[in-house]
Design a protein around this motif. Structure first.
Motif, PDB file in Angstrom:
ATOM      1  N   SER A  21       0.829  -1.205   0.000  1.00 46.89           N
ATOM      2  CA  SER A  21       0.000   0.000   0.000  1.00 46.89           C
ATOM      3  C   SER A  21       0.861   1.252   0.000  1.00 46.89           C
ATOM      4  CB  SER A  21      -0.923   0.005   1.214  1.00 46.89           C
ATOM      5  OG  SER A  21      -0.169   0.100   2.400  1.00 46.89           O
ATOM      6  N   THR A  22       0.200   2.373  -0.271  1.00 48.37           N
ATOM      7  CA  THR A  22       0.834   3.683  -0.255  1.00 48.37           C
ATOM      8  C   THR A  22       0.144   4.560   0.788  1.00 48.37           C
ATOM      9  OG1 THR A  22       1.364   5.627  -1.578  1.00 48.37           O
ATOM     10  CG2 THR A  22      -0.669   4.479  -2.119  1.00 48.37           C
ATOM     11  N   ASP A  65      -5.646   8.571  -3.703  1.00 46.37           N
ATOM     12  CA  ASP A  65      -5.843   8.800  -5.135  1.00 46.37           C
ATOM     13  C   ASP A  65      -7.337   8.958  -5.391  1.00 46.37           C
ATOM     14  OD1 ASP A  65      -5.536   9.039  -7.843  1.00 46.37           O
ATOM     15  OD2 ASP A  65      -5.180   6.916  -8.199  1.00 46.37           O
ATOM     16  N   ASN A  95     -10.351   6.124  -5.325  1.00 44.86           N
ATOM     17  CA  ASN A  95      -9.857   4.804  -5.741  1.00 44.86           C
ATOM     18  C   ASN A  95      -9.303   4.009  -4.562  1.00 44.86           C
ATOM     19  OD1 ASN A  95     -10.411   5.499  -8.413  1.00 44.86           O
ATOM     20  ND2 ASN A  95      -8.393   6.426  -8.656  1.00 44.86           N
ATOM     21  N   PHE A 106      -7.327   1.359  -5.234  1.00 47.01           N
ATOM     22  CA  PHE A 106      -6.015   0.973  -5.739  1.00 47.01           C
ATOM     23  C   PHE A 106      -5.502   2.040  -6.686  1.00 47.01           C
ATOM     24  CE2 PHE A 106      -8.113  -2.985  -4.643  1.00 47.01           C
ATOM     25  CZ  PHE A 106      -7.133  -3.625  -3.895  1.00 47.01           C
ATOM     26  N   THR A 107      -4.174   2.210  -6.728  1.00 40.65           N
ATOM     27  CA  THR A 107      -3.532   3.158  -7.619  1.00 40.65           C
ATOM     28  C   THR A 107      -2.243   2.531  -8.129  1.00 40.65           C
ATOM     29  OG1 THR A 107      -2.799   5.440  -7.857  1.00 40.65           O
ATOM     30  CG2 THR A 107      -2.225   4.330  -5.787  1.00 40.65           C
ATOM     31  N   THR A 108      -1.686   3.096  -9.180  1.00 46.16           N
ATOM     32  CA  THR A 108      -0.433   2.604  -9.729  1.00 46.16           C
ATOM     33  C   THR A 108       0.650   3.637  -9.470  1.00 46.16           C
ATOM     34  OG1 THR A 108      -1.637   1.426 -11.453  1.00 46.16           O
ATOM     35  CG2 THR A 108       0.711   1.753 -11.803  1.00 46.16           C
ATOM     36  N   VAL A 155       3.690  -0.084 -10.253  1.00 42.29           N
ATOM     37  CA  VAL A 155       3.294  -1.095  -9.288  1.00 42.29           C
ATOM     38  C   VAL A 155       1.896  -0.738  -8.771  1.00 42.29           C
ATOM     39  CG1 VAL A 155       3.843  -2.194  -7.081  1.00 42.29           C
ATOM     40  CG2 VAL A 155       5.679  -1.484  -8.616  1.00 42.29           C
ATOM     41  N   ARG A 156       1.003  -1.706  -8.764  1.00 44.56           N
ATOM     42  CA  ARG A 156      -0.361  -1.475  -8.277  1.00 44.56           C
ATOM     43  C   ARG A 156      -0.365  -1.574  -6.750  1.00 44.56           C
ATOM     44  NH1 ARG A 156      -5.854  -2.411 -10.771  1.00 44.56           N
ATOM     45  NH2 ARG A 156      -7.201  -2.770  -8.999  1.00 44.56           N
ATOM     46  N   LEU A 157      -0.822  -0.517  -6.087  1.00 46.01           N
ATOM     47  CA  LEU A 157      -0.813  -0.442  -4.626  1.00 46.01           C
ATOM     48  C   LEU A 157      -2.199  -0.071  -4.109  1.00 46.01           C
ATOM     49  CD1 LEU A 157       2.431   1.678  -4.163  1.00 46.01           C
ATOM     50  CD2 LEU A 157       2.217  -0.794  -3.884  1.00 46.01           C
ATOM     51  N   ALA A 158      -2.507  -0.507  -2.896  1.00 49.23           N
ATOM     52  CA  ALA A 158      -3.736  -0.087  -2.211  1.00 49.23           C
ATOM     53  C   ALA A 158      -3.496   1.311  -1.663  1.00 49.23           C
ATOM     54  CB  ALA A 158      -4.081  -1.063  -1.099  1.00 49.23           C
ATOM     55  N   THR A 159      -4.558   2.096  -1.580  1.00 44.55           N
ATOM     56  CA  THR A 159      -4.411   3.452  -1.021  1.00 44.55           C
ATOM     57  C   THR A 159      -4.828   3.476   0.416  1.00 44.55           C
ATOM     58  OG1 THR A 159      -6.628   4.063  -1.775  1.00 44.55           O
ATOM     59  CG2 THR A 159      -4.796   4.591  -3.224  1.00 44.55           C
TER      60      THR A 159
END
Length: 86
Positions: free
Chosen positions: A66-67, A71, A74, A76-78, A82-86
């Motif tokens: 995750s980040t 975003d 959303n 999830f974001t890229t 890399v696809r990360l959870a927000t």
């Protein structure tokens, strides 16, 4: 099948309420107390709560990358491909 299961669970819930009225009153008291705490919580609406030390967030971060950045709406974001959870 679904209607029968729904009826079964409604009946079981009614039976549980009839037999365990004290538990129901206890849960009602807990709901009233927590509602009071939420309604009387005076906090700054503009400030964001720091969740980095939250136990649930720490547990999820062990399993899901995750980040810390949001975003929009959303989940999830890229970031850097890399696809990360927000």
């Amino acid at each position: 099948g679904a209607v029968a299961m729904r009826a079964l669970f409604i009946g079981a819930g009614l039976l549980a309420i009839e037999k365990f009225r004290g538990v129901l009153v206890g849960f009602a008291g807990l709901l009233i107390y927590s509602s009071y705490k939420i309604l009387t919580n005076v906090s700054d609406k503009d400030s964001e709560e720091d969740l980095s030390e939250n136990q649930v967030v720490k547990l999820v971060n062990k399993f899901v990358k995750s980040t810390d950045k949001y975003d929009g709406d959303n989940f999830f974001t890229t970031v850097d491909g890399v696809r990360l959870a927000t």
